[in-house]
Write a protein that holds these residues in place. Sequence first.
Motif, PDB file in Angstrom:
ATOM      1  N   LYS A  16       0.824  -1.208   0.000  1.00  0.00           N
ATOM      2  CA  LYS A  16       0.000   0.000   0.000  1.00  0.00           C
ATOM      3  C   LYS A  16       0.855   1.253   0.000  1.00  0.00           C
ATOM      4  O   LYS A  16       0.479   2.272  -0.598  1.00  0.00           O
ATOM      5  N   ASP A  59      -4.346   3.532  -4.350  1.00  0.00           N
ATOM      6  CA  ASP A  59      -5.638   2.984  -4.761  1.00  0.00           C
ATOM      7  C   ASP A  59      -6.075   3.681  -6.047  1.00  0.00           C
ATOM      8  O   ASP A  59      -6.135   4.903  -6.115  1.00  0.00           O
ATOM      9  N   GLU A  66      -6.368  -4.347  -1.055  1.00  0.00           N
ATOM     10  CA  GLU A  66      -7.288  -4.650   0.025  1.00  0.00           C
ATOM     11  C   GLU A  66      -8.569  -5.247  -0.536  1.00  0.00           C
ATOM     12  O   GLU A  66      -8.786  -5.291  -1.753  1.00  0.00           O
ATOM     13  N   GLN A  93     -13.038   3.569  -3.464  1.00  0.00           N
ATOM     14  CA  GLN A  93     -12.578   3.583  -2.082  1.00  0.00           C
ATOM     15  C   GLN A  93     -11.224   4.283  -1.974  1.00  0.00           C
ATOM     16  O   GLN A  93     -10.440   4.007  -1.062  1.00  0.00           O
ATOM     17  N   ASP A  94     -10.963   5.218  -2.921  1.00  0.00           N
ATOM     18  CA  ASP A  94      -9.669   5.878  -2.958  1.00  0.00           C
ATOM     19  C   ASP A  94      -9.569   7.050  -1.991  1.00  0.00           C
ATOM     20  O   ASP A  94      -8.518   7.699  -1.915  1.00  0.00           O
ATOM     21  N   SER A  95     -10.634   7.313  -1.242  1.00  0.00           N
ATOM     22  CA  SER A  95     -10.587   8.300  -0.165  1.00  0.00           C
ATOM     23  C   SER A  95     -11.534   7.836   0.929  1.00  0.00           C
ATOM     24  O   SER A  95     -12.421   7.011   0.690  1.00  0.00           O
ATOM     25  N   GLN A  96     -11.368   8.369   2.134  1.00  0.00           N
ATOM     26  CA  GLN A  96     -12.209   7.935   3.248  1.00  0.00           C
ATOM     27  C   GLN A  96     -13.662   8.298   3.009  1.00  0.00           C
ATOM     28  O   GLN A  96     -14.572   7.543   3.353  1.00  0.00           O
ATOM     29  N   GLN A  97     -13.900   9.449   2.384  1.00  0.00           N
ATOM     30  CA  GLN A  97     -15.270   9.869   2.108  1.00  0.00           C
ATOM     31  C   GLN A  97     -15.946   8.926   1.132  1.00  0.00           C
ATOM     32  O   GLN A  97     -17.090   8.503   1.342  1.00  0.00           O
ATOM     33  N   ALA A 106     -15.052   5.850   0.556  1.00  0.00           N
ATOM     34  CA  ALA A 106     -15.174   4.536   1.198  1.00  0.00           C
ATOM     35  C   ALA A 106     -16.397   4.490   2.111  1.00  0.00           C
ATOM     36  O   ALA A 106     -17.156   3.511   2.102  1.00  0.00           O
ATOM     37  N   ASP A 107     -16.640   5.565   2.882  1.00  0.00           N
ATOM     38  CA  ASP A 107     -17.793   5.598   3.781  1.00  0.00           C
ATOM     39  C   ASP A 107     -19.100   5.597   2.996  1.00  0.00           C
ATOM     40  O   ASP A 107     -20.053   4.882   3.353  1.00  0.00           O
ATOM     41  N   ASN A 108     -19.155   6.394   1.937  1.00  0.00           N
ATOM     42  CA  ASN A 108     -20.372   6.433   1.123  1.00  0.00           C
ATOM     43  C   ASN A 108     -20.603   5.106   0.390  1.00  0.00           C
ATOM     44  O   ASN A 108     -21.749   4.681   0.224  1.00  0.00           O
ATOM     45  N   LYS A 129     -19.775   2.166   1.522  1.00  0.00           N
ATOM     46  CA  LYS A 129     -20.293   1.210   2.510  1.00  0.00           C
ATOM     47  C   LYS A 129     -21.788   1.435   2.747  1.00  0.00           C
ATOM     48  O   LYS A 129     -22.549   0.471   2.921  1.00  0.00           O
TER      49      LYS A 129
END
Length: 947
Positions: free
Chosen positions: A136, A141, A154, A268-272, A274-276, A278
């Motif tokens: 990583k 990503d 991942e 999923q290349d940013s936390q935002q 990735a959260d959306n 999910k």
Amino acid sequence: MTFIIFMDACITMATIRKGKMLPFISSIPVLFYFIMLHQFYQKILLIYAITKLTLYISVTTMVCRNVYNKVERAVGDVFAKYGEFVGTYPWIVLKVSVLVSCLLGIGLVNLTSESDAEKVYTPMDSQASEDRSTIKSLFGDFSGTNFYSHNLVERNLHGSVIFKSKDSANLLDLTYLQEIETIHDQIRSNVLGNGMNYSQLCAVRATQCVVDGDVVFSSAFQQLMQNNNVTYPVLGTTSIESVFGDVVVHNGILQSAKALKLVFNLRQDSQQFADNSKLWQTDFISKMEKISSLTLDVAYAHSTSLDDELTANISGDIVFVSLTFTLMIVYATAVTIKCDCLLDRQNLGRAGVLATGLGIVAAFGLGSACGVEFVAIVGVMPFLILGIGIDDMFILLAGLADAPLNEPIPKRVAATMRTSGVAITITSLTDILAFGIGASSVFLGVRNFCIYAGIAVLFCYINFVTFFIACIAINEKRVADNRHSWFCCHKIQMKNEMTNASPFRRFCCGGTDPTSVEDTRSPLERMPGKILTKFVTRIPFKIITLIGFAVYLGIAIWGATNFKQDFDRKNLVTDDSYYFKYITLDEPYFPQRVSVSFVIEETLDYSQLSTEQAIDKLMTNVQNDKSVDNNNLVISWFNSFRSSANYDDSSETQFVANLKTFLSSNDQFENDVKFDSTGLRIRASRITILTNNLVDSTEQGDFMVRMRDQAEASVLDVVAYAPSFIFFEQYIAILPSTLQTVGVAVAVIFVITALFMPSPLLILYVTVSMVMIMTGIFGFMHFWDLTLSSITMIHVIMSVGFSVDFSAHICHAFMTVEGITRDEKVKNAVLRSGGPIWNGAISSFIGIIMLVFSKSYIFRSFFKVMLLVIIFGIGHALFFLPVILSLIGPMHHSVADKPIHAPRELTSRVKTAVNGTEERKTVQNKSSINNLPNHHGYPTSFDDRRY
């Protein structure tokens, strides 16, 4: 030589007379001559040495007996003094015990759970997780710009749908494809994550959303399908092997496919993102549940479906805990019930269940306060602790029944703790240590379960030697005051004094003055021991038992040799789960290839011939692996670049410049090369291979090890990695981890047994019994279709402690009872411990019976293993060990030679009417029962107990 032998014999006899063991220093001269002298004298010395060894064995046995007496007396004195303290101040001890448990229970407010299957069921800090962190840091990503599934480092966020015709028809038909496309369009537009649809959250390649399988909706594919010209497994430059399942192929042309899979890949290349994404996955499931079709079976899942279903399964099965507590209260009441208003002990039965419950609450509270996360497997812990607690209760009640009747209450409680307190301490210590050792496991699920279970056993034990012993003292005070067992404020009369009362009143309001051990025990407490003593010492029974256990051991060994390790995802979810349906279609119909990246993490001159040869050698060796078998499924930027017109290895600068040109027109390789900060050299690169179908977990683990070996053997600094390696780690760690944990636990339990039962023969018998039980568990787990995994590993660790419990009880009883012969000691031991062992086994069975109805594999497998432990444990304790002890059990002649024949002075409640009150009189009981010898070895007074 004669003089040396004479002196050595004198020293030996002197040590024997003193009852001590000296080192074999005196034998050194004899051994020297034994070596040097001729054959005739060697034979004489050999006979002498054997004789001397026999004498030393006799001394060793005598010393062990002396050690046992001293240890038993010292330990017993400590427990007796404590028991006398509790018997004197029961209410204080009870209040403190309840207060501590309740205060610890407050920690439950800090309870957190962990349902990530990767974290719970894979080894912590594994090589795969370290490799993932390394890769990583080298490669980012690309799901938002240039997504390729083989580049994943991942677990990919996605939603997946499998379609199958309800009549198993060929899906290569426009009617089916149109219905599938309709569902596809509904998913893209209707499923939302934080208000964003799929087009806004999708993984991207060349500015287009990447949906694996959407090629079937193109007009070009449908034209080829109608012309029966769909090539397989590659259509043009696109692999369609993962799109179609249960296929029929003829001459490279796809003839039919009975299953079709679509995968909606997410960013999923940013936390935002990735959260959306999910949140989109969550809405995906809710929307898919509402989709129905008349012609298609639809199965669906997303990347964290397994985690979600694990949590749902356990929360759904928690209702069984309350039902089990109810059943346990009913059984404890039934066993302790006695149709006598004075001697009835139902309240003690319910107090035992309450003590166990308080221990469980305290364990969860303390564990939560310390930050130990609740994992799914911890849900079985209450069922386990209930069995342990009620077992302790029966042992303590048996000790109370054996306590001398003519002593004050504190002395009776002291006598109870002297015998039964030691017994439950041995079993609790073995369980705590077994779980303590298991807490060092590399698996988070195993570790957390063992932490919670170990704490629960500890507090269960503490509650029984505080709360329950206090309840015993209070109940004994009630009996001494002639108070009703249900209405404690009401004093009652003895039945023999209620001559004018009706039978109903005598039954409901009358009591009986206890005059013997039999009077204090309920029928269910007495019967198991009485029944067993009728045949346990008979010769035919001994022969049948030995033959039966020999057959059992042979079958167990055969099963153990065939016991396998495996981890099936279907075992983690219920049969009616949507995820179970998805896996059932995915695994058999679609190839389970593993995409392995070989990451060269050092800066190299790729234009050098040595580098080229090293890469070629590595790839050749990998391709020759049996799980790859030269399938030519290689994604190699290096090979493609070398075969292109851009290739130039005249210098490293030219090599890198031309490579950048090549990558700009071949985006499938763009993610595989990492340039340094100057852009003039290659910092790292990777080449990917795809395996053949890998389904068996053992093969997967072995493959991972072989790939790492290939990387290690290379002259290059290479890391072999696949996202699935995270799960493959458990397949290579589970067996050595289990063997190590079980081995250490057995060794520690052996030491504990030796400390509390320092008799060589009994230690040997307990150890052999433990090994036989564990062998049976491994063997019969195979017959019950259970495999070794991070789930069943917990059951195996639990079994180590449990396999000692029953055996320790019977052996400890054998050492403490009296008897002229081994058969008599065995009968007395069975009379003392047979009832508690049997009732403890039944209570343990009741503690797990509700798990039969569970939908969770975790709970069902726990039931199976626990049932094996109970059956084999009680079989060894009540059948195998009594037979062995009756044949070659150690005799305690210092006690057995002096049975007690003196009549007992009992406290009899004689009621006399004096101003409307009752007074207690101590009288000499002249009944015939008290003039009989004490054949069962029960002490008639606290001071008569011999050691």
